[in-house]
Design a protein around this motif. Sequence first.
Motif, PDB file in Angstrom:
ATOM      1  N   HIS A 174       0.812  -1.211   0.000  1.00  0.00           N
ATOM      2  CA  HIS A 174       0.000   0.000   0.000  1.00  0.00           C
ATOM      3  C   HIS A 174       0.849   1.267   0.000  1.00  0.00           C
ATOM      4  O   HIS A 174       0.314   2.374  -0.021  1.00  0.00           O
ATOM      5  CB  HIS A 174      -0.927   0.021   1.221  1.00  0.00           C
TER       6      HIS A 174
ATOM      7  N   SER B 250       3.580   1.917  -2.232  1.00  0.00           N
ATOM      8  CA  SER B 250       4.103   2.345  -3.524  1.00  0.00           C
ATOM      9  C   SER B 250       3.530   1.445  -4.612  1.00  0.00           C
ATOM     10  O   SER B 250       3.062   0.341  -4.335  1.00  0.00           O
ATOM     11  CB  SER B 250       5.637   2.273  -3.556  1.00  0.00           C
ATOM     12  N   ASN B 251       3.598   1.946  -5.853  1.00  0.00           N
ATOM     13  CA  ASN B 251       3.074   1.167  -6.975  1.00  0.00           C
ATOM     14  C   ASN B 251       4.126   1.075  -8.075  1.00  0.00           C
ATOM     15  O   ASN B 251       3.806   1.080  -9.255  1.00  0.00           O
ATOM     16  CB  ASN B 251       1.785   1.814  -7.511  1.00  0.00           C
TER      17      ASN B 251
ATOM     18  N   SER C 292       6.925  -4.222  -7.016  1.00  0.00           N
ATOM     19  CA  SER C 292       5.854  -5.174  -7.323  1.00  0.00           C
ATOM     20  C   SER C 292       6.393  -6.555  -7.656  1.00  0.00           C
ATOM     21  O   SER C 292       5.792  -7.574  -7.305  1.00  0.00           O
ATOM     22  CB  SER C 292       5.020  -4.657  -8.500  1.00  0.00           C
TER      23      SER C 292
ATOM     24  N   GLU D  94      -0.820   6.596  -2.069  1.00  0.00           N
ATOM     25  CA  GLU D  94      -0.177   6.129  -3.301  1.00  0.00           C
ATOM     26  C   GLU D  94      -1.060   5.222  -4.155  1.00  0.00           C
ATOM     27  O   GLU D  94      -0.866   5.130  -5.360  1.00  0.00           O
ATOM     28  CB  GLU D  94       1.129   5.382  -2.974  1.00  0.00           C
ATOM     29  N   ILE D  95      -2.037   4.535  -3.541  1.00  0.00           N
ATOM     30  CA  ILE D  95      -2.763   3.522  -4.323  1.00  0.00           C
ATOM     31  C   ILE D  95      -4.281   3.535  -4.117  1.00  0.00           C
ATOM     32  O   ILE D  95      -4.986   2.687  -4.676  1.00  0.00           O
ATOM     33  CB  ILE D  95      -2.215   2.111  -4.039  1.00  0.00           C
TER      34      ILE D  95
ATOM     35  N   ILE E 139      -7.048   2.999  -6.945  1.00  0.00           N
ATOM     36  CA  ILE E 139      -7.272   1.726  -7.625  1.00  0.00           C
ATOM     37  C   ILE E 139      -8.625   1.130  -7.246  1.00  0.00           C
ATOM     38  O   ILE E 139      -9.315   0.544  -8.083  1.00  0.00           O
ATOM     39  CB  ILE E 139      -6.126   0.737  -7.317  1.00  0.00           C
TER      40      ILE E 139
ATOM     41  N   ASN F  74      -4.920  -6.202  -8.772  1.00  0.00           N
ATOM     42  CA  ASN F  74      -3.682  -5.431  -8.742  1.00  0.00           C
ATOM     43  C   ASN F  74      -2.826  -5.858  -7.557  1.00  0.00           C
ATOM     44  O   ASN F  74      -3.324  -6.023  -6.439  1.00  0.00           O
ATOM     45  CB  ASN F  74      -4.018  -3.938  -8.639  1.00  0.00           C
TER      46      ASN F  74
ATOM     47  N   THR G  63      -0.952  -4.323  -5.651  1.00  0.00           N
ATOM     48  CA  THR G  63      -0.956  -3.433  -4.486  1.00  0.00           C
ATOM     49  C   THR G  63      -2.153  -3.687  -3.568  1.00  0.00           C
ATOM     50  O   THR G  63      -2.131  -3.294  -2.405  1.00  0.00           O
ATOM     51  CB  THR G  63      -0.977  -1.960  -4.919  1.00  0.00           C
TER      52      THR G  63
ATOM     53  N   GLU H 224      -5.166   6.768 -12.896  1.00  0.00           N
ATOM     54  CA  GLU H 224      -3.891   6.964 -12.203  1.00  0.00           C
ATOM     55  C   GLU H 224      -3.047   8.083 -12.800  1.00  0.00           C
ATOM     56  O   GLU H 224      -2.413   8.856 -12.078  1.00  0.00           O
ATOM     57  CB  GLU H 224      -3.136   5.632 -12.250  1.00  0.00           C
TER      58      GLU H 224
END
Length: 504
Positions: free
Chosen positions: A50, A52-53, A58, A126-127, A130, A162, A164, A415
């Motif tokens: 949660h 960074s993407n 990843s 950051e996420i 989504i 995803n 994340t 995004e």
Amino acid sequence: MNKRLGLLTVVILSILFLVACGGNVEKKDSTAKDTLVVAQGADVKSLDPHASNDNPSSRVRVQIYDRLVQLDDNGVPQPMLAESWERPDDTTTIFHLRKGVKFHNGDEMKASDVKFSLERALKAPEIFYIIEGINGIEVLDDYTVKVTTEKPMAALLNNLSNGTIAILSEKATTEAGEGFGQHPIGTGPYKFVSWQSGDKITLEAFPEYWQGTPSIKNVVFKSIVEETNRTIGLETGELDVVYDILGMDKVKLREDERFTFIEEPQLALTYLGFNLKKEPYNNPKVREAISYAIDQKPIIDTVFLGAAEPANSILGKNIFAYYDVEKFTQNIEKAKALMAEAGYPDGFKAKLWVNDNPVRRDTAVILQDQLKQIGIDVAIETLEWGAFLDGTARGEHEMFILGWVNTARDPDMYELVSTSTMGAAGNRSFYSDPEMDKMLAAGKIELDPEKRKEIYKEIQIKIRKDIPMYMIAYPLQNVVTQKNIKNFKLDPAQEHTIFGVVKE
């Protein structure tokens, strides 16, 4: 006496040398069977999904965590931690969880962990975007969760796939607090062992993994910025798997029979971004002039060695609702005229940020030369990956080169171009347009595929008109492995999983 002592010393040293060599060989053989060493071009930013993407993070996190659903090769949602689901109406989805799934700390995954994870993701700067639109997460029993959305969400299942949106242990995450990103716990096939910043991350197989114990006991992810050094590591046997080899190293390894070379399409875009919060990039004529000054062909031919297609849309051709918008074709005279209209007949000095990625650096050099033709004097600044992400999130840059991977395989590009995602969430161009925000919102909730396709067609046309970024290329992706590595499969979203890989 001295001669005897010398002879004795030689004998002892020889014995020690032989023992040491024998011991090392035995240890090397054992390690070779049990350990897979993977190299990529940048270090992980965070192991908290949660937080960074980014792509390097990843690729490691997908080994540690699972999601409720996953996408198959055709981009269709399939069961993962949720073994089934149902939709009683357009705004409600009920997920039935697998029983007996264990976290790495030994606790069983329950519906309360799912509720905790989704609510935590919704609060993460950051996420959050989504799964933005979810307005209710209710635990019906230990293995059933009801998710409700404010409006219909066409891409809900895709977005939940995803990486994340991983499912975390409420207990372990809460106990770790801010340190969770350095000591992660998930339900994935591999559990975290150690992280030497800037060097390597070590994982080990989780014997209680719900899909079975991984065949490879240890996985080491090494951060090696220079691709030539990754190539050398492969040639010396230090590395088993190497991601993202380009240039002459790619040509050499592709023809080398000692290795397996795999190259396939991906869900990625490489683009030149403009910081619309700064002059002169807030002037649309300047952005248009830059777009007409660029010729994609030498970039694709020289930097990508032909392993890319010229891009024209924010969506790739393998994404539903892709629209073939008009490409910018290099026209220096038109670009110069636009610069004059914008008030910069003699050009200006500019800064172009790239991270320490040789492909982006080489791309920047070509752009530097092309923009010089219209009077823009570009200084290229190379930053370490973490510093690059932090700086562009804060808006300290002018122009920048970055990639975007469409992990959800859905046309929603919220995004990159939504007002609410400016900065760390992904919109590093700081592009904000009320009409665009309305169109994006409409695309999210439209369930009819044809109507949704029309909405995203208009969005792509508007992006071409407003130019918050210039689309450079749709690159192919590659991996090079030792011959004894079997079953390695490239993921179109670049989240390559090690589970299922065999080392013979």
